[in-house]
Design an enzyme around this catalytic site. Structure first.
Site, PDB file in Angstrom:
ATOM      1  N   GLU A 118       0.837  -1.215   0.000  1.00  0.00           N
ATOM      2  CA  GLU A 118       0.000   0.000   0.000  1.00  0.00           C
ATOM      3  C   GLU A 118       0.863   1.252   0.000  1.00  0.00           C
ATOM      4  OE1 GLU A 118      -1.990  -0.289   3.737  1.00  0.00           O
ATOM      5  OE2 GLU A 118      -3.222  -1.998   3.147  1.00  0.00           O
ATOM      6  N   LYS A 120       2.267   4.702   1.381  1.00  0.00           N
ATOM      7  CA  LYS A 120       2.447   5.224   2.734  1.00  0.00           C
ATOM      8  C   LYS A 120       2.341   6.745   2.662  1.00  0.00           C
ATOM      9  CE  LYS A 120       5.594   4.928   6.662  1.00  0.00           C
ATOM     10  NZ  LYS A 120       5.582   6.340   7.014  1.00  0.00           N
ATOM     11  N   CYS A 439      25.799  40.338 -24.815  1.00  0.00           N
ATOM     12  CA  CYS A 439      26.190  39.728 -23.544  1.00  0.00           C
ATOM     13  C   CYS A 439      26.771  38.340 -23.824  1.00  0.00           C
ATOM     14  CB  CYS A 439      24.978  39.610 -22.625  1.00  0.00           C
ATOM     15  SG  CYS A 439      25.338  38.760 -21.087  1.00  0.00           S
TER      16      CYS A 439
HETATM   17  S1  IVH Z   1       0.051   0.215   8.891  1.00  0.00           S
HETATM   18  C1  IVH Z   1       0.853  -1.815  12.909  1.00  0.00           C
HETATM   19  N1  IVH Z   1      -0.317   1.288   6.568  1.00  0.00           N
HETATM   20  O1  IVH Z   1       3.185   5.046   8.836  1.00  0.00           O
HETATM   21  C2  IVH Z   1       0.911  -1.156  11.575  1.00  0.00           C
HETATM   22  N2  IVH Z   1       0.718   2.610   8.233  1.00  0.00           N
HETATM   23  O2  IVH Z   1       5.775   4.486   9.951  1.00  0.00           O
HETATM   24  C3  IVH Z   1       0.153   0.079  11.532  1.00  0.00           C
HETATM   25  N3  IVH Z   1       1.222   4.918   7.522  1.00  0.00           N
HETATM   26  O3  IVH Z   1       2.164   5.010  12.161  1.00  0.00           O
HETATM   27  C4  IVH Z   1       0.472   0.936  10.402  1.00  0.00           C
HETATM   28  N4  IVH Z   1       0.421   4.727   5.498  1.00  0.00           N
HETATM   29  O4  IVH Z   1       0.912   6.549  10.517  1.00  0.00           O
HETATM   30  C5  IVH Z   1       0.157   1.470   7.786  1.00  0.00           C
HETATM   31  N5  IVH Z   1      -0.768   2.111   4.440  1.00  0.00           N
HETATM   32  C6  IVH Z   1      -0.289   2.300   5.690  1.00  0.00           C
HETATM   33  C7  IVH Z   1       0.267   3.525   6.105  1.00  0.00           C
HETATM   34  C8  IVH Z   1       0.772   3.649   7.390  1.00  0.00           C
HETATM   35  C9  IVH Z   1       0.992   5.532   6.384  1.00  0.00           C
HETATM   36  C10 IVH Z   1       1.879   5.542   8.690  1.00  0.00           C
HETATM   37  C11 IVH Z   1       1.194   5.296   9.997  1.00  0.00           C
HETATM   38  C12 IVH Z   1       2.213   4.602  10.851  1.00  0.00           C
HETATM   39  C13 IVH Z   1       3.501   4.994  10.196  1.00  0.00           C
HETATM   40  C14 IVH Z   1       4.582   4.014  10.467  1.00  0.00           C
END
Ligand code: IVH
Length: 749
Positions: A118, A120, A439
Site C-alpha cells: 500500500e 504510505k 552579452c
Molecule cells: S500500517 C501496525 N499502513 O506510517 C501497523 N501505516 O511508519 C500500523 N502509515 O504510524 C500501520 N500509510 O501513521 C500502515 N498504508 C499504511 C500507512 C501507514 C501511512 C503511517 C502510519 C504509521 C507509520 C509508520
C-alpha cells in the site's frame, strides 16, 4: 413538504435526507463517483437543517448537520487505545526488504507469502471507533498506548462517515488510518492564510498536525483534511481474516481506502509493486514517502508475531528522501542562454537523494516573492528527476530577524551581472532578462537570431544545433560559423556521450551552402540577423532601404539627425530656445532625407513633410539601439569581422536589387579558359550572387567549363540552366539584368 407535515412526516423525511446525504458523501469520498452537484447536495443539507431546527428533539449526534458542533475545547483529554497503535519497521534498501520477506517466510516455513503493498502517506495517524455503526471516538496515535481525543475535530471531516453504511454494523469497529491534506488543498489553505496575513504552514504534514490539534472545531472544519484507512484496532462482532478482506470491509462501510494497492506472492512481485508505486507517486494527489508491505493473512500474522514496538509481519519501504532542509546562505543570479536572469540559491551543503547539494534554482523573482524566500532562511529543497534541485518552501518560523525580502533590480543594481548591460523585466513573462544582445552569456540566442527565417534563413541551424555548437565550444559568435569546416560541423554530437547523435556531413554541407548563399542576401536580412534590440524584420527592412551597407548604417547621418530631433522633441514644451533648436533639427532631417533620396535611397511616400515619414519608420528606441549597437565594442567587432570575411551586404532597393546576380545561386564546374575558380567566385559575389558546391533544384544556373563532370549531368537531369564561360561573363556584367526587389505597399520607388 416541510411546511405543514406531521411530526411523523418530518421524522421520515429527516431519515430520508440523512440517508441521502450519507449516500452522496460516500459516492463522493469513497467511491469517487459523485451523482449530484455540490449545489444539489447543499439543498438537501439545508432542508435537513430546516427540519431539525423545527424538531430539535429529532436531532441525533450522527446527523450530517452535527459535524461541527459545540464550543471550543479547553484542551484534549487523553485516552487509552484498546489495542495499542504500533509503529512500523522501515528500510530504504531493497536488500533489507528481501531479508524481511525471507524472515517472514522462514517463520512460516514456506518460501512464498502473500503480501498487500500500500502507499504510505506522510500524515498523522488516527484511530476512529464506531460502536453499533456510530462514530463515538477518534484518537491520535499519541505514544501508541494513549492518544488525544480529537473526536470533535475528526467529525468535521466529511470523508469520515458519522455512521457506517450497511444494515448490520458490528458492535465495535476501530478503523485506523491517516489524516492528511492533498497538495492542492494544502496550497489553497496557505494561499488563504497569506491573504489573511497569517503565516503559511511549512508543509502539508505540519498543517495537518496543527489542524487536528486545533481546539475550535469550527476552524478545523475549514481545513482541507482528509482520511484514508488501512488498519483495524479493536473489532467485535465481525470476523476479518486478511488485509484484503479488511480493505473490502472498509469500502463496504463507506470508509475511504487507497484507490490502488498491490497483492503480491513473490519477492519479485513485491519489488515490482514498490517500483510501480514509486512511478505513480507524482500522479497521486497527496504526498507519499514510501510503501507499506503487510502480510495479508491474519492467522499467519499471529505466527510471525510482533516485537515490543512493531509487527514483524509488516515493513515500510521508504523512498529516498526527495526533499531536505538547509540554510540559504546567499542568492546569486545566473544569465541564461537567452538572457534570462535566473536567481540561484547558494546553500549550506546538504545530502539529498544520494548527492550533496549546495545550489538550487529559485526560478524567478515572482517565485521568490510568492514563497517569501530570504537569505538566511531555513529552506526545503527538492530534487525532481535529473533537473537541478529547487527551493520549494521556507520555514518561516526559523527566519533571522534581519532577513530582507529579495528585490532583483536592487540586488543587481539594474545591471546584468555578466556584462553590466541594462536589464529589463519581460512584460510577457515573469523573468528579468539582460537586454544587451552582445552579452557573452547569450551566444545561443544570438546564433538563433542569425539563423531565423527573417534573417539568414539557415534552416539546418535550429535550437538544438545552436546549443550543441556553443556547449561544445565550437562557436561563440554567429560569424564564427564561417570558420567552421564541414568535417568539424559534421562531427558535432547533438545527443549525449552515451547515446550520440551526429549532425552529419550531409547536414554540415547544407549549412555551409546556406551560409554561402547568405552572402548574397540584402542588407535588411543581415541587419535582422545581428539581433539588435528593437529591430525586428520590418524595421530591418526600412533600415536596409535607407542605407547602402552596414558601414553606412553604422555611421548613419540619418539616424543621428533623428536622434537629435528626438532629444529635442522630448524637451520641446519647456523652453523657447529649444523650439528654435527643434526647427533646425527638423530642417537637418529634411535636408538629409533629400540627400538620401538623391543618392537613390528608398524614400517615403506622399510625404508632406519628409522628416515626418522617417520618424514614422524609426522610433526613438530604434534609433537609440542601432546607434548604441554600432558604437559598442561588440558592434564594432562584428563590423570588422564582416569585412574580414568579405561579407558586404548591399542596401535593399539599391545596388543589390539591381545587381545582375542578386539572390542567385550558382554552381561552378569544370575548368574555365580565361577565369580562375577564385576569380569566377569573386565575380559572382560582386554581382550579388552566391556560389554553391552541389547542384540542386535551388541552383539558378551552372557554369560549365572544360571537363565538366557529374555536376553538369545533375544540372541536365534537374533542368537547371547551364552557361558556358562567355555567357557567364555576359551575365555577371549585367547584360541580362535581374530585378529582385518588389515594391512594397506605401512606398514609392
Ligand atoms: S500500517 C501496525 N499502513 O506510517 C501497523 N501505516 O511508519 C500500523 N502509515 O504510524 C500501520 N500509510 O501513521 C500502515 N498504508 C499504511 C500507512 C501507514 C501511512 C503511517 C502510519 C504509521 C507509520 C509508520
Amino acid at each position: 413538504m416541510t411546511g405543514s407535515g406531521t411530526r411523523g412526516d418530518a421524522e421520515s423525511r429527516i431519515r430520508f435526507l440523512r440517508g441521502e446525504l450519507e449516500r452522496h458523501n460516500r459516492l463522493y469520498y469513497v467511491d469517487a463517483r459523485p451523482e449530484i452537484e455540490d449545489r444539489a447536495y447543499d439543498a438537501l443539507y439545508r432542508e435537513l437543517e430546516e427540519l431539525e431546527k423545527r424538531h430539535p428533539d429529532l436531532v441525533t449526534s450522527d446527523s450530517p448537520t452535527q459535524r461541527v458542533g459545540g464550543e471550543p475545547l479547553s484542551g484534549f483529554s487523553t485516552r487509552t487505545h484498546t489495542v495499542p497503535m504500533m509503529s512500523l519497521g522501515n528500510t530504504y534498501s531493497r536488500e533489507e526488504l528481501a531479508q524481511f520477506d525471507r524472515r517472514v517466510c522462514d517463520r512460516l516455513g514456506t518460501d512464498r507469502a502473500v503480501y498487500v503493498v500500500e502507499p504510505k502517506i506522510d500524515g498523522v495517524s488516527l484511530s476512529v471507533r464506531y460502536e453499533a455503526g456510530v462514530l463515538v471516538r477518534a484518537l491520535t496515535r499519541g505514544d501508541g498506548k494513549t492518544g488525544d481525543d480529537v473526536t470533535a475535530n475528526i467529525r468535521t471531516i466529511r470523508s469520515v462517515p458519522l455512521r457506517l453504511s450497511g444494515a448490520r454494523p458490528p458492535a465495535v469497529f476501530e478503523a485506523r488510518g491517516e489524516v492528511f491534506m492533498t497538495r492542492e488543498g494544502f496550497a489553497r489553505l496557505n494561499d488563504r492564510r497569506r491573504e489573511a496575513g497569517e503565516e503559511p504552514f511549512a508543509n502539508a504534514r505540519n498543517a495537518t498536525a496543527g489542524s487536528i490539534k486545533q481546539l475550535d472545531p469550527k476552524i478545523v472544519a475549514q481545513r482541507p483534511l482528509e482520511v484514508l484507512f488501512y488498519a483495524a484496532g479493536e473489532v467485535a462482532g465481525l470476523d476479518i481474516r486478511s488485509q484484503q478482506q479488511l480493505l473490502k470491509t472498509f469500502r463496504e462501510f463507506g470508509l475511504r481506502t487507497h484507490a490502488r494497492v498491490w497483492v503480491t506472492s513473490s519477492f519479485d512481485e513485491m519489488w515490482q509493486a514498490v517500483e510501480a508505486l514509486d512511478a505513480m507517486r507524482p500522479t497521486l494527489p497527496y504526498d507519499t514517502d514510501g510503501a507499506v508491505i503487510k502480510l495479508d493473512d491474519y492467522a499467519r500474522r499471529e505466527t510471525v508475531g510482533w516485537t515490543a514496538k512493531a509487527p514483524s509481519w509488516a515493513m515500510a519501504y521508504k523512498y529516498e528522501a526527495e526533499t531536505a532542509f538547509t540554510r540559504l546562505t546567499a542568492i546569486t543570479v545566473q544569465v541564461g542562454r537567452t538572457g534570462t536572469l535566473t536567481p540561484v540559491a547558494e546553500l549550506e551543503p546538504v545530502a539529498l537523494a544520494g548527492s550533496t547539494i549546495s545550489r538550487a534554482t529559485l526560478h524567478n523573482e515572482d517565485e521568490i516573492r510568492r514563497k517569501d524566500i530570504r537569505v538566511g532562511d531555513l529552506v526545503e529543497i527538492k530534487k525532481a528527476g535529473e533537473v537541478i534541485p529547487a527551493v520549494v518552501s521556507v520555514r518561516q518560523e526559523s527566519r533571522p530577524a534581519s532577513a530582507q525580502p529579495f528585490d532583483m533590480e536592487r540586488f543587481l543594481g539594474g545591471q546584468c551581472p555578466e556584462c553590466h548591460g541594462p536589464i529589463a523585466r519581460d512584460p510577457q513573462f515573469v523573468a528579468w532578462r539582460c537586454e544587451n544582445p552582445q552579452c557573452p552569456a547569450q551566444s545561443v540566442r544570438r546564433i538563433r537570431y542569425f539563423a531565423m527565417r527573417e534573417a539568414l534563413d539557415l534552416q539546418m541551424l535550429g535550437e538544438v544545433v545552436a546549443e550543441a555548437l556553443v556547449e561544445k565550444g565550437l562557436i561563440r559568435e554567429p560569424l564564427d560559423l564561417y570558420d567552421l569546416t564541414v568535417e568539424k560541423l559534421g562531427a558535432l554530437n547533438l545527443g549525449t556521450a552515451e547515446s550520440p547523435r551526429l549532425f552529419g556531413e550531409k547536414n554540415a554541407e547544407k549549412l555551409r551552402q546556406a551560409l554561402e548563399a547568405a552572402r548574397a542576401l540584402p542588407l535588411s536580412r543581415w541587419i535582422c540577423a545581428l539581433g539588435i534590440p528593437e529591430v525586428g524584420e520590418s524595421t530591418a527592412y526600412e533600415l536596409g532601404r535607407a542605407h547602402r551597407d552596414l558601414v553606412d548604417l553604422a555611421h548613419s547621418d540619418l539616424l543621428r539627425a533623428m536622434q537629435k530631433y528626438y532629444a529635442l522633441d522630448a524637451s520641446r514644451p519647456k523652453k523657447k530656445e529649444d523650439s528654435a533648436g527643434h526647427a533646425s533639427a527638423t530642417e537637418d532631417m529634411e535636408k538629409l532625407a533629400r540627400k538620401l533620396e538623391a543618392k537613390g535611397a528608398a524614400k517615403p511616400s506622399s510625404a508632406k513633410s519628409k522628416s515626418r515619414e522617417w520618424l514614422l519608420a524609426f522610433g526613438p528606441k530604434v534609433v537609440e539601439k542601432v546607434i548604441a549597437y554600432f558604437e559598442s565594442p561588440a558592434g564594432l567587432a562584428v563590423l570588422a569581422r564582416l569585412a574580414k570575411l568579405g561579407l558586404a551586404p548591399r542596401g535593399d532597393g539599391q545596388a543589390s536589387g539591381d545587381a545582375p546576380l542578386a539572390g542567385k545561386t550558382v554552381v561552378l564546374t569544370g575548368t574555365l579558359a580565361g577565369t580562375t575558380r577564385d576569380e569566377a567566385t569573386d565575380l559572382i559575389r560582386a554581382a550579388g550572387g552566391s556560389v554553391a558546391s552541389t547542384v540542386s533544384k535551388q541552383t539558378d544556373f551552372v557554369v560549365a567549363g572544360e571537363n565538366a563532370g557529374s555536376k553538369l549531368d545533375k544540372a541536365r537531369e534537374l533542368g537547371v540552366p547551364v552557361l558556358d564561360e562567355k555567357a557567364f561573363l555576359a551575365r555577371v556584367s549585367g547584360e541580362k539584368k535581374v530585378t529582385k526587389t518588389e515594391p512594397r505597399e506605401g512606398w514609392l520607388f
